[in-house]
Design a protein around this motif. Structure first.
Motif, PDB file in Angstrom:
ATOM      1  N   PRO A  27      -2.125  12.018 -16.437  1.00 45.50           N
ATOM      2  CA  PRO A  27      -3.626  12.825 -16.741  1.00 45.50           C
ATOM      3  C   PRO A  27      -4.675  11.794 -15.674  1.00 45.50           C
ATOM      4  CG  PRO A  27      -3.000  11.803 -18.923  1.00 45.50           C
ATOM      5  CD  PRO A  27      -1.815  11.482 -17.746  1.00 45.50           C
ATOM      6  N   ASN A  28      -5.500  12.794 -15.137  1.00 39.77           N
ATOM      7  CA  ASN A  28      -6.727  12.150 -14.223  1.00 39.77           C
ATOM      8  C   ASN A  28      -6.167  11.220 -13.028  1.00 39.77           C
ATOM      9  OD1 ASN A  28      -8.492  13.016 -15.974  1.00 39.77           O
ATOM     10  ND2 ASN A  28      -8.085  11.344 -17.528  1.00 39.77           N
ATOM     11  N   LEU A  29      -4.798  11.854 -12.423  1.00 41.04           N
ATOM     12  CA  LEU A  29      -4.588  11.007 -11.343  1.00 41.04           C
ATOM     13  C   LEU A  29      -5.162  11.415 -10.025  1.00 41.04           C
ATOM     14  CD1 LEU A  29      -2.269   9.182 -10.358  1.00 41.04           C
ATOM     15  CD2 LEU A  29      -0.721  10.978 -10.015  1.00 41.04           C
ATOM     16  N   LYS A  30      -5.802  11.201  -9.438  1.00 47.18           N
ATOM     17  CA  LYS A  30      -6.225  11.654  -8.229  1.00 47.18           C
ATOM     18  C   LYS A  30      -5.278  11.170  -6.642  1.00 47.18           C
ATOM     19  CE  LYS A  30     -10.865  11.249  -9.793  1.00 47.18           C
ATOM     20  NZ  LYS A  30     -10.599  11.935 -10.930  1.00 47.18           N
ATOM     21  N   LYS A  31      -5.273  12.115  -6.219  1.00 47.82           N
ATOM     22  CA  LYS A  31      -4.131  12.309  -4.908  1.00 47.82           C
ATOM     23  C   LYS A  31      -4.602  11.765  -3.644  1.00 47.82           C
ATOM     24  CE  LYS A  31      -0.527  15.174  -2.631  1.00 47.82           C
ATOM     25  NZ  LYS A  31      -0.056  16.464  -2.828  1.00 47.82           N
ATOM     26  N   GLY A  32      -4.664  10.803  -3.067  1.00 46.87           N
ATOM     27  CA  GLY A  32      -5.050  10.408  -1.849  1.00 46.87           C
ATOM     28  C   GLY A  32      -4.423  10.808  -0.404  1.00 46.87           C
ATOM     29  N   ASP A  33      -4.441  10.025   0.306  1.00 50.86           N
ATOM     30  CA  ASP A  33      -3.870  10.159   1.584  1.00 50.86           C
ATOM     31  C   ASP A  33      -2.295  10.136   1.577  1.00 50.86           C
ATOM     32  OD1 ASP A  33      -6.320  10.535   2.811  1.00 50.86           O
ATOM     33  OD2 ASP A  33      -6.201   8.423   3.483  1.00 50.86           O
ATOM     34  N   LEU A  34      -1.628  11.127   2.483  1.00 48.67           N
ATOM     35  CA  LEU A  34      -0.476  11.263   2.807  1.00 48.67           C
ATOM     36  C   LEU A  34      -0.223  10.439   4.209  1.00 48.67           C
ATOM     37  CD1 LEU A  34       2.553  11.658   2.219  1.00 48.67           C
ATOM     38  CD2 LEU A  34       2.247  14.003   3.049  1.00 48.67           C
ATOM     39  N   LEU A  35       0.652   9.039   4.318  1.00 51.42           N
ATOM     40  CA  LEU A  35       0.699   8.704   5.338  1.00 51.42           C
ATOM     41  C   LEU A  35       2.068   8.888   5.735  1.00 51.42           C
ATOM     42  CD1 LEU A  35      -0.928   5.267   4.469  1.00 51.42           C
ATOM     43  CD2 LEU A  35      -2.136   7.151   5.345  1.00 51.42           C
ATOM     44  N   HIS A  36       2.119   9.102   7.166  1.00 46.04           N
ATOM     45  CA  HIS A  36       3.428   9.720   7.927  1.00 46.04           C
ATOM     46  C   HIS A  36       3.622   8.516   9.129  1.00 46.04           C
ATOM     47  CE1 HIS A  36       6.137  13.052   8.664  1.00 46.04           C
ATOM     48  NE2 HIS A  36       6.752  11.873   9.212  1.00 46.04           N
ATOM     49  N   ASP A  37       4.599   8.065   9.133  1.00 46.22           N
ATOM     50  CA  ASP A  37       4.993   6.843  10.181  1.00 46.22           C
ATOM     51  C   ASP A  37       5.901   7.285  11.170  1.00 46.22           C
ATOM     52  OD1 ASP A  37       4.932   4.331  11.258  1.00 46.22           O
ATOM     53  OD2 ASP A  37       5.610   3.028   9.857  1.00 46.22           O
ATOM     54  N   VAL A  38       5.793   6.466  12.439  1.00 46.74           N
ATOM     55  CA  VAL A  38       6.848   6.987  13.440  1.00 46.74           C
ATOM     56  C   VAL A  38       8.270   7.092  13.256  1.00 46.74           C
ATOM     57  CG1 VAL A  38       4.873   6.129  15.329  1.00 46.74           C
ATOM     58  CG2 VAL A  38       6.684   4.565  14.450  1.00 46.74           C
ATOM     59  N   ASP A  39       8.521   6.282  12.238  1.00 48.14           N
ATOM     60  CA  ASP A  39       9.938   6.326  11.871  1.00 48.14           C
ATOM     61  C   ASP A  39      10.240   7.515  10.978  1.00 48.14           C
ATOM     62  OD1 ASP A  39       9.110   5.308   9.520  1.00 48.14           O
ATOM     63  OD2 ASP A  39      10.457   3.446   9.724  1.00 48.14           O
ATOM     64  N   ASP A  40       9.300   8.317  10.506  1.00 50.12           N
ATOM     65  CA  ASP A  40       9.459   9.431   9.693  1.00 50.12           C
ATOM     66  C   ASP A  40       9.366   8.845   8.224  1.00 50.12           C
ATOM     67  OD1 ASP A  40       9.133  12.361   9.603  1.00 50.12           O
ATOM     68  OD2 ASP A  40      11.535  12.375   8.987  1.00 50.12           O
ATOM     69  N   SER A  41       8.881   7.741   8.143  1.00 50.71           N
ATOM     70  CA  SER A  41       8.751   7.206   6.527  1.00 50.71           C
ATOM     71  C   SER A  41       7.328   8.001   6.072  1.00 50.71           C
ATOM     72  CB  SER A  41       8.479   5.888   6.549  1.00 50.71           C
ATOM     73  OG  SER A  41       9.726   5.131   6.845  1.00 50.71           O
ATOM     74  N   GLN A  42       7.150   8.035   4.928  1.00 49.56           N
ATOM     75  CA  GLN A  42       5.934   8.634   4.193  1.00 49.56           C
ATOM     76  C   GLN A  42       5.505   7.689   3.056  1.00 49.56           C
ATOM     77  OE1 GLN A  42       7.995  12.910   3.535  1.00 49.56           O
ATOM     78  NE2 GLN A  42       6.077  13.563   4.366  1.00 49.56           N
ATOM     79  N   THR A  43       4.194   7.696   3.005  1.00 46.11           N
ATOM     80  CA  THR A  43       3.736   7.058   1.659  1.00 46.11           C
ATOM     81  C   THR A  43       2.606   8.040   1.187  1.00 46.11           C
ATOM     82  OG1 THR A  43       4.211   4.982   2.713  1.00 46.11           O
ATOM     83  CG2 THR A  43       2.453   4.972   0.935  1.00 46.11           C
ATOM     84  N   LYS A  48      -5.565   5.716 -10.376  1.00 41.43           N
ATOM     85  CA  LYS A  48      -5.839   6.258 -11.489  1.00 41.43           C
ATOM     86  C   LYS A  48      -6.593   5.346 -12.269  1.00 41.43           C
ATOM     87  CE  LYS A  48      -4.196   7.544 -16.156  1.00 41.43           C
ATOM     88  NZ  LYS A  48      -5.148   8.187 -16.377  1.00 41.43           N
ATOM     89  N   ASP A  49      -8.006   5.618 -12.659  1.00 43.56           N
ATOM     90  CA  ASP A  49      -8.764   4.751 -13.153  1.00 43.56           C
ATOM     91  C   ASP A  49      -8.926   3.504 -12.385  1.00 43.56           C
ATOM     92  OD1 ASP A  49      -8.962   6.589 -15.378  1.00 43.56           O
ATOM     93  OD2 ASP A  49      -7.308   5.512 -16.278  1.00 43.56           O
ATOM     94  N   GLY A  50      -9.152   3.578 -11.127  1.00 44.86           N
ATOM     95  CA  GLY A  50      -9.512   2.580 -10.000  1.00 44.86           C
ATOM     96  C   GLY A  50      -8.299   1.589  -9.626  1.00 44.86           C
ATOM     97  N   LYS A  51      -7.167   1.995 -10.184  1.00 45.36           N
ATOM     98  CA  LYS A  51      -5.942   1.417  -9.618  1.00 45.36           C
ATOM     99  C   LYS A  51      -5.062   2.195  -8.861  1.00 45.36           C
ATOM    100  CE  LYS A  51      -6.425  -1.831 -12.823  1.00 45.36           C
ATOM    101  NZ  LYS A  51      -6.720  -3.403 -12.508  1.00 45.36           N
ATOM    102  N   LYS A  52      -4.291   1.560  -7.847  1.00 51.08           N
ATOM    103  CA  LYS A  52      -3.546   2.134  -7.092  1.00 51.08           C
ATOM    104  C   LYS A  52      -2.214   2.362  -7.303  1.00 51.08           C
ATOM    105  CE  LYS A  52      -3.137   1.972  -1.822  1.00 51.08           C
ATOM    106  NZ  LYS A  52      -3.397   0.933  -0.870  1.00 51.08           N
ATOM    107  N   ILE A  53      -1.593   3.578  -7.178  1.00 50.50           N
ATOM    108  CA  ILE A  53      -0.140   3.943  -7.013  1.00 50.50           C
ATOM    109  C   ILE A  53       0.273   4.486  -5.849  1.00 50.50           C
ATOM    110  CG2 ILE A  53       1.479   5.393  -8.252  1.00 50.50           C
ATOM    111  CD1 ILE A  53      -0.563   5.583 -10.718  1.00 50.50           C
ATOM    112  N   THR A  54       1.344   3.929  -5.344  1.00 49.50           N
ATOM    113  CA  THR A  54       1.954   4.460  -3.987  1.00 49.50           C
ATOM    114  C   THR A  54       3.440   4.664  -3.900  1.00 49.50           C
ATOM    115  OG1 THR A  54       2.485   2.228  -3.098  1.00 49.50           O
ATOM    116  CG2 THR A  54       0.329   3.336  -2.456  1.00 49.50           C
ATOM    117  N   VAL A  55       3.719   5.837  -3.705  1.00 54.33           N
ATOM    118  CA  VAL A  55       5.155   6.420  -3.535  1.00 54.33           C
ATOM    119  C   VAL A  55       5.458   6.375  -2.004  1.00 54.33           C
ATOM    120  CG1 VAL A  55       6.739   8.348  -3.834  1.00 54.33           C
ATOM    121  CG2 VAL A  55       4.618   8.136  -5.437  1.00 54.33           C
TER     122      VAL A  55
END
Length: 78
Positions: A27-43, A48-55
């Motif tokens: 709940p209350n997760l805020k979606k930020g930027d989707l980064l796309h690298d030259v090697d096709d990697s994605q982040t 959430k509550d001032g904390k960062k989560i990255t996939v």
């Protein structure tokens, strides 16, 4: 920092499903930027509550994993 290994190879479909799972279960997760690298990697970045989560779908490392400043287990009890 918490690290969660999702898959031992990068996979675009699993990446999308993992992002959707976070968005649907935290709940209350805020979606930020989707980064796309030259090697096709994605982040995908979330906050959430001032904390960062990255996939990360990393072709450089060869894995799909999550880095998080919060524990994610409480949101995925089942």
């Amino acid at each position: 920092m918490y690290e969660y290994n999702i898959c031992n190879v990068p996979d675009k479909d699993i990446f999308k499903r993992q992002c959707a799972a976070l968005e649907n279960n935290i709940p209350n997760l805020k979606k930020g930027d989707l980064l796309h690298d030259v090697d096709d990697s994605q982040t995908q970045i979330y906050h959430k509550d001032g904390k960062k989560i990255t996939v990360h779908n990393s072709y450089y490392i060869g894995a799909l994993y999550i880095s998080s400043e919060i524990r994610l287990e409480p949101y995925f009890n089942n």
